[in-house]
Each structure stands twice: as C-alpha cells, then as structure tokens.
Design an enzyme around this catalytic site. Sequence first.
Site, PDB file in Angstrom:
ATOM      1  CB  SER A   8      -0.909   0.016   1.230  1.00  0.00           C
ATOM      2  OG  SER A   8      -1.552   1.269   1.349  1.00  0.00           O
ATOM      3  CG  HIS A  31      -4.057  -1.464  -1.716  1.00  0.00           C
ATOM      4  ND1 HIS A  31      -5.129  -2.253  -2.088  1.00  0.00           N
ATOM      5  CD2 HIS A  31      -4.525  -0.641  -0.748  1.00  0.00           C
ATOM      6  CE1 HIS A  31      -6.191  -1.919  -1.383  1.00  0.00           C
ATOM      7  NE2 HIS A  31      -5.849  -0.932  -0.566  1.00  0.00           N
ATOM      8  CG  ASP A  33      -5.182   2.654   0.870  1.00  0.00           C
ATOM      9  OD1 ASP A  33      -6.137   1.871   0.782  1.00  0.00           O
ATOM     10  OD2 ASP A  33      -4.084   2.331   1.352  1.00  0.00           O
ATOM     11  CG  MET A  35      -8.372   7.402   2.201  1.00  0.00           C
ATOM     12  SD  MET A  35      -7.567   7.395   3.827  1.00  0.00           S
ATOM     13  CE  MET A  35      -6.660   5.852   3.740  1.00  0.00           C
ATOM     14  CG  HIS A  64      -9.500   0.381  -0.623  1.00  0.00           C
ATOM     15  ND1 HIS A  64      -9.005   0.115   0.639  1.00  0.00           N
ATOM     16  CD2 HIS A  64     -10.857   0.408  -0.483  1.00  0.00           C
ATOM     17  CE1 HIS A  64     -10.000   0.004   1.498  1.00  0.00           C
ATOM     18  NE2 HIS A  64     -11.133   0.182   0.830  1.00  0.00           N
ATOM     19  CG  MET A  66     -11.329   3.491   1.870  1.00  0.00           C
ATOM     20  SD  MET A  66      -9.947   3.375   3.031  1.00  0.00           S
ATOM     21  CE  MET A  66      -8.568   3.410   1.881  1.00  0.00           C
ATOM     22  CG  MET A 135     -11.996  -2.508   5.019  1.00  0.00           C
ATOM     23  SD  MET A 135     -10.415  -2.077   4.260  1.00  0.00           S
ATOM     24  CE  MET A 135      -9.667  -1.040   5.528  1.00  0.00           C
ATOM     25  N   GLY A 140      -9.391   4.403   6.784  1.00  0.00           N
ATOM     26  CA  GLY A 140      -9.139   5.833   6.925  1.00  0.00           C
ATOM     27  C   GLY A 140      -7.724   6.205   7.284  1.00  0.00           C
ATOM     28  CG  PHE A 141      -6.274   7.477  10.001  1.00  0.00           C
ATOM     29  CD1 PHE A 141      -5.588   8.662   9.764  1.00  0.00           C
ATOM     30  CD2 PHE A 141      -7.603   7.549  10.393  1.00  0.00           C
ATOM     31  CE1 PHE A 141      -6.218   9.887   9.928  1.00  0.00           C
ATOM     32  CE2 PHE A 141      -8.239   8.769  10.559  1.00  0.00           C
ATOM     33  CZ  PHE A 141      -7.542   9.949  10.326  1.00  0.00           C
ATOM     34  N   GLY A 142      -3.499   4.582   7.906  1.00  0.00           N
ATOM     35  CA  GLY A 142      -2.551   3.490   7.888  1.00  0.00           C
ATOM     36  C   GLY A 142      -1.953   3.276   9.268  1.00  0.00           C
ATOM     37  N   GLY A 143      -1.287   2.143   9.440  1.00  0.00           N
ATOM     38  CA  GLY A 143      -0.567   1.879  10.676  1.00  0.00           C
ATOM     39  C   GLY A 143      -1.403   1.423  11.853  1.00  0.00           C
ATOM     40  CG  ASP A 173      -6.329  -2.534   3.295  1.00  0.00           C
ATOM     41  OD1 ASP A 173      -5.327  -2.304   3.999  1.00  0.00           O
ATOM     42  OD2 ASP A 173      -6.830  -1.678   2.528  1.00  0.00           O
ATOM     43  N   GLY A 174      -5.275  -4.027   6.392  1.00  0.00           N
ATOM     44  CA  GLY A 174      -5.231  -3.387   7.699  1.00  0.00           C
ATOM     45  C   GLY A 174      -4.444  -4.181   8.718  1.00  0.00           C
ATOM     46  N   GLY A 175      -3.288  -3.679   9.091  1.00  0.00           N
ATOM     47  CA  GLY A 175      -2.487  -4.351  10.104  1.00  0.00           C
ATOM     48  C   GLY A 175      -1.849  -5.646   9.643  1.00  0.00           C
ATOM     49  N   GLY A 195       1.070  -2.277   4.262  1.00  0.00           N
ATOM     50  CA  GLY A 195       1.598  -0.928   4.135  1.00  0.00           C
ATOM     51  C   GLY A 195       2.918  -0.752   4.862  1.00  0.00           C
ATOM     52  CB  SER A 196       3.693   0.275   8.339  1.00  0.00           C
ATOM     53  OG  SER A 196       2.819  -0.627   8.992  1.00  0.00           O
TER      54      SER A 196
END
Length: 232
Positions: A8, A31, A33, A35, A64, A66, A135, A140-143, A173-175, A195-196
């Site tokens: 991401s 990916h 994002d 927003m 993606h 959002m 999800m 809405g936010f990464g990390g 997607d997420g964490g 992502g991170s």
Amino acid sequence: MAVQINPSILSADFSRLADEAKAVEGADWLHVDVMDNHFVPNLTLGVPVVESLGKATDTPLDCHLMIEDPDRWAPRYIEAGAGSVTFHVEAAAAPVRLAREIRAKGARASMALKPATPIEPYEDLLPELDMLLVMTVEPGFGGQAFLDIMLPKIRRTRELIARHGLELWLQVDGGVSAATIERCAEAGADVFVAGSAVYGAQDPAKAVRELRGLAERATGASGLCGHSATGR
C-alpha cells in the site's frame, strides 16, 4: 490458492512515489488508497496521481476507493489506469450495477466491507465480483493494529465463496504484517495489502518476498487450494 501481496502506497514516501512504486516491483499489485475526507476522515490522492503512477510502474494498480459516491467516480479510476477498483458497499448506491460497469470497462470489480459490515446480506452479490475485501481495521488511516475479531468473518466469507464455486479473490487490508499474515491466510484470505510492513522495512522488496513466503506456508498448512493469480 495463489497468494498475492499488494503493498500500500499509503505508507510510502509521497514525495517520491515513482521510486517507491519501483521499490516493490516484485509485488502482484500496487494498492492505492483513495480517501476523500468524507467517507473516511482522511484525504489522500485522486485520479491525477493514479494516472502518474500508472506511467511510473509496470505493477498493476489496485485502487481502493474509500470515498462517497463511488458509482460516479469509479469509472474515472479505470480510465486513469487502475486494473482493479474496489468500492465500499456502505457507500455505493447500486453495487451490482457498479460492479458490472467496472467489469465492462475492463477492470476487476471488488467490493469492500468495513469491520462492522457483515458479509451474509451480500451473498447474492458475490457472482458479480472478482474480489471481496474484508477490512481488518477501520478504514481511513494506515498503521492501525490488526483486528483479530475479523478472522471469523474471513472464514465465513471463504466458506460462502466455496459454496458458490466462485473464482473470487479474498483480500484483507489493515495491520497485515509478518505477525498477522499467517492467521489471515489460514482463515482463507489470498490477497494481502501490507503498508508499513513493506514500506517501513529497510528493503521493501525483501519484505514482500518474506510476507509471500509466510502466507504460502500458512495456505499450504491449512489445505486451501484453488485459483490462478491472473485473469478473472
């Protein structure tokens, strides 16, 4: 089933996106994002950046959305070069019509569910899709930290896909990280947005390879098998 890793760019350095895209060229998709500060409380990028990314990398773009009113805006991202477009069912006015329009324009149609949105009411929509995104954080936010309570939802979704005999990718997607990707794979996911865990690593390409290896081992251990990572 074929494991896919989608880094991401939300976690990348926005001042050098072309270089960041090239740093993960061993990935399956990039990916993106999008927003709008309305559907989610953050503002990222839009059509012009997607167009520029498409010119900067050979890695296909997985957008993606959002955003509010994806029925109106999704086709613009296909025109900008997206090979896969994900809309949120919570924001779409006519999800079946939108999925069909995305496919008709030559992209893969994907539908996303926020953590609190159940999959069961949308079972009949599955044949209209090429991918479903569960999800594993609030969008809405990464990390953000991975939500373990989403694992049963991933399993239920995989069971519904199997029940209908569909060649449908299941994305999370997420964490997603080395600490969580195996659990997601064991639950039935086969497409992983990271992502991170990728862009926070010293060597992003190596991080992609390591995540892929972890997911493939977990997929093999769970006995899951299935489709190719190419085409519909």
